[in-house]
Every structure is written in C-alpha cells, then in structure tokens.
Design a protein around this motif. Structure first.
Motif, short mmCIF file in Angstrom:
data_model
loop_
_atom_site.label_atom_id
_atom_site.label_comp_id
_atom_site.label_asym_id
_atom_site.label_seq_id
_atom_site.Cartn_x
_atom_site.Cartn_y
_atom_site.Cartn_z
N MET A 93 -19.14 6.05 -5.77
CA MET A 93 -17.90 6.10 -5.01
C MET A 93 -17.18 4.77 -5.13
O MET A 93 -17.72 3.74 -4.79
CB MET A 93 -18.21 6.38 -3.52
CG MET A 93 -16.97 6.37 -2.63
SD MET A 93 -17.32 6.79 -0.92
CE MET A 93 -18.43 5.47 -0.44
N MET A 94 -15.94 4.81 -5.65
CA MET A 94 -15.11 3.62 -5.74
C MET A 94 -13.92 3.78 -4.80
O MET A 94 -13.18 4.75 -4.88
CB MET A 94 -14.63 3.39 -7.17
CG MET A 94 -15.72 2.89 -8.11
SD MET A 94 -16.34 1.26 -7.62
CE MET A 94 -14.91 0.25 -7.89
N ILE A 95 -13.79 2.84 -3.89
CA ILE A 95 -12.68 2.85 -2.93
C ILE A 95 -11.80 1.64 -3.22
O ILE A 95 -12.26 0.50 -3.13
CB ILE A 95 -13.20 2.78 -1.49
CG1 ILE A 95 -14.07 4.00 -1.17
CG2 ILE A 95 -12.04 2.68 -0.50
CD1 ILE A 95 -14.73 3.94 0.20
N GLN A 96 -10.56 1.89 -3.57
CA GLN A 96 -9.59 0.83 -3.78
C GLN A 96 -8.26 1.28 -3.20
O GLN A 96 -7.85 2.43 -3.38
CB GLN A 96 -9.43 0.52 -5.28
CG GLN A 96 -10.68 0.00 -5.96
CD GLN A 96 -11.15 -1.35 -5.40
OE1 GLN A 96 -10.38 -2.09 -4.81
NE2 GLN A 96 -12.43 -1.65 -5.61
N TRP A 97 -7.61 0.36 -2.49
CA TRP A 97 -6.33 0.71 -1.83
C TRP A 97 -5.51 -0.55 -1.69
O TRP A 97 -5.91 -1.48 -0.99
CB TRP A 97 -6.60 1.33 -0.46
CG TRP A 97 -5.40 1.89 0.23
CD1 TRP A 97 -4.65 2.96 -0.15
CD2 TRP A 97 -4.82 1.43 1.46
NE1 TRP A 97 -3.63 3.20 0.76
CE2 TRP A 97 -3.72 2.27 1.77
CE3 TRP A 97 -5.13 0.39 2.34
CZ2 TRP A 97 -2.94 2.10 2.90
CZ3 TRP A 97 -4.34 0.21 3.48
CH2 TRP A 97 -3.26 1.06 3.75
N TYR A 98 -4.37 -0.59 -2.36
CA TYR A 98 -3.49 -1.75 -2.27
C TYR A 98 -2.06 -1.29 -2.51
O TYR A 98 -1.50 -1.51 -3.58
CB TYR A 98 -3.91 -2.82 -3.29
CG TYR A 98 -3.28 -4.18 -3.04
CD1 TYR A 98 -3.65 -4.94 -1.95
CD2 TYR A 98 -2.31 -4.68 -3.90
CE1 TYR A 98 -3.08 -6.18 -1.71
CE2 TYR A 98 -1.73 -5.93 -3.68
CZ TYR A 98 -2.12 -6.67 -2.58
OH TYR A 98 -1.56 -7.91 -2.35
N PRO A 99 -1.46 -0.63 -1.50
CA PRO A 99 -0.09 -0.13 -1.68
C PRO A 99 0.92 -1.24 -1.87
O PRO A 99 0.69 -2.39 -1.45
CB PRO A 99 0.17 0.65 -0.38
CG PRO A 99 -0.81 0.10 0.61
CD PRO A 99 -2.01 -0.33 -0.18
N GLY A 100 2.04 -0.89 -2.47
CA GLY A 100 3.05 -1.90 -2.83
C GLY A 100 3.58 -2.69 -1.66
O GLY A 100 3.88 -3.89 -1.80
N HIS A 101 3.71 -2.05 -0.49
CA HIS A 101 4.29 -2.78 0.64
C HIS A 101 3.39 -3.93 1.10
O HIS A 101 3.86 -4.92 1.64
CB HIS A 101 4.59 -1.83 1.81
CG HIS A 101 3.40 -1.44 2.62
ND1 HIS A 101 2.61 -0.35 2.32
CD2 HIS A 101 2.85 -2.00 3.74
CE1 HIS A 101 1.64 -0.25 3.20
NE2 HIS A 101 1.75 -1.24 4.08
#
Length: 282
Positions: free
Chosen positions: A1-9
């Motif tokens: 499981m790879m979790i990555q989250w970095y939205p533009g805002h």
C-alpha cells in the motif's frame, strides 16, 4: 500500500507561508493528539527558526486523561510544554491564547528598548490537514470566521485575522510533506482522516488500524473493544483474517463496507478513545 497526497493548493500555500513567516513572532504548532509524532511536520524547525513556538495537542477528548498525562510527561521531559485543547468545544483555548501572547512578549520588550510602540503579537497556525486549526481559530475569536469541517483540505488560502488588540493570527492551509516516506505514518494519517481519502484504499487502511490495535492491546485493551463492539473475537486472527471474518458475520461479506465501518467507528469513538501512538518511552 502506497499512500501519497500533495494537492496543488498545499504546494502554493507552503510557498506563501514561507514568505509570511518573515512577519511572524510565534508559531502555533497544532497536532492531532492521537498521532502527535506523526503530525509533526519535518519542516517545523525550519519554519520556527528563532521564533517562539506553542505546542497545541488538539482533540484531547479523543484519548483518555491517563494517556494525556503520559504524553504530558513525555513532552515535559524534553523541555516542551504542550497545551491540550478540544477546539470543537472550546476547551483549553484561553491557555493557548495566553501562551501565544506570553511567547511574543519578548518581541515587544525589544521594541520598547528601541523606543518603538508595542504592537499585537503575530502568530501563525501550522499543522497537517484536518487537525483542527480552523476550529481553533474560530474558538480563539469566539465566532466563526473561517470555514471548518471534518475533512482535510478545507482551508486553501492564507489570511490574517485580528483576534484582539493583543494578537493577530495567520490562518494557513494544512501542510503535509511532499512525499510521505514512512508508510506506517501515512496509514495513521489516513486512519485519523488527516489526509485526502482519494489517496488510500479503505480496506488496506482498515487492516493497518487492526494491526495497530494488536500492538496497543497491552496498554489499551483494544481487542476487548473490538470484541464488545462487533461480537467477533479478534484473538488468534490476523488483521486481514479478522476483516474477512467480520465482513462475513456482520456485513454479508462486503469487505469495503466493513472497512469503512471500522474506520468510521474509530473516528467517532465507537471503539473507545485512545491514541494510535504511545510515548516512545513506553
């Protein structure tokens, strides 16, 4: 499981934050009390620099008073003074305000020595998404001036807010590292709903939650809470096997529904209030 989250805002907000920090006297470091180490941003020391810092452990209602005492002792042993808050209900807010003003007092002392008039202390609220920063600001003001919701990514722009004649506050969107290197920490963020739900698989995150339950059991009796809630014995079952067994027993074999229910029950305290991290000394 790879979790990555970095939205533009968030990337845009972090650039703006770096610029606004030049005007700041005090950093309010807001964390989720269930995962106070995971929600310490790796850039925090860089942002704080020589400024004063006030450590705020929010959601104090989500762990027991005994566990609060353990974290208090752990931080105190490291010469840190944590302030426990429940921003939703307004608990601990006065103490945070007083701490921020006191932390900025040295700034006005320096101004007086230079023959300058005192000015309001400028503080910035920093922390991961959905740790309660906006709710904290609304309580500091005693009225709703910033949007607050139980999901990450609601605040998207920086704005200065005057709390009183003594303090001004910079509300910043939640900031998260560009890359989540430790996937165990990423899973904790997902479990606590401190990261966008599009970034993870509910079933894998529910299994990660069950793994943590097994590790915490000696301290918090988490397995008893599972047994009592679902009437399915978790002992002698792996986390994955328990998820399947629970799905068959309660949810017609629907693994996704089972996983979502587990996560929702944890987030709402239906499994009891306890942290996902213990002080490292335990």
């Amino acid at each position: 499981m790879m979790i990555q989250w970095y939205p533009g805002h968030i990337a845009k907000a972090e650039r703006s934050l770096a610029e606004q920090l030049k005007r700041v006297d005090v950093v309010l470091d807001v964390r989720d009390i269930r995962i106070p180490l995971t929600t310490q941003h790796p850039k925090l020391k860089e942002w704080v620099g020589s400024r004063e810092r006030v450590l705020v452990l929010n959601r104090m209602d989500m762990i027991s008073p005994e566990m609060q005492d353990l974290w208090l002792q752990w931080f105190t042993d490291r010469q840190e003074q944590p302030y426990f808050t429940n921003a939703k209900l307004g608990k601990g807010i006065r103490e945070v305000t007083q701490a921020a003003i006191a932390a900025g007092a040295s700034m006005n002392e320096r101004r007086r020595k230079r023959g300058m008039r005192p000015r309001p202390v400028r503080a910035v609220v920093v922390g991961f998404p959905n740790v309660g920063k906006s709710a904290l600001i609304n309580r500091l003001l005693n009225r709703k001036v910033v949007q607050s919701a139980a999901r990450p990514g609601v605040t998207r722009q920086l704005r200065w807010i005057k709390i009183s004649s003594d303090i001004e506050l910079l509300d910043a969107p939640g900031v998260i590292p560009v890359r989540l290197e430790d996937q165990r920490d990423a899973a904790k963020l997902a479990i606590c709903d401190d990261i966008g739900e599009a970034s993870y698989d509910n079933q894998r995150v529910a299994i990660a939650l069950l793994d943590i339950f097994h590790k915490l059991n000696a301290h918090v009796n988490t397995l008893d809470k599972l047994r009592s809630r679902y009437e399915v014995n978790p002992e002698n079952l792996s986390s994955e096997d328990y998820l399947h067994t629970l799905a068959e027993a309660k949810y017609l074999g629907d693994l996704e529904r089972t996983a979502c229910q587990l996560l929702t029950d944890f987030r709402k305290g239906q499994l009891g209030w306890f942290p996902l991290e213990l002080p490292p000394s335990l």
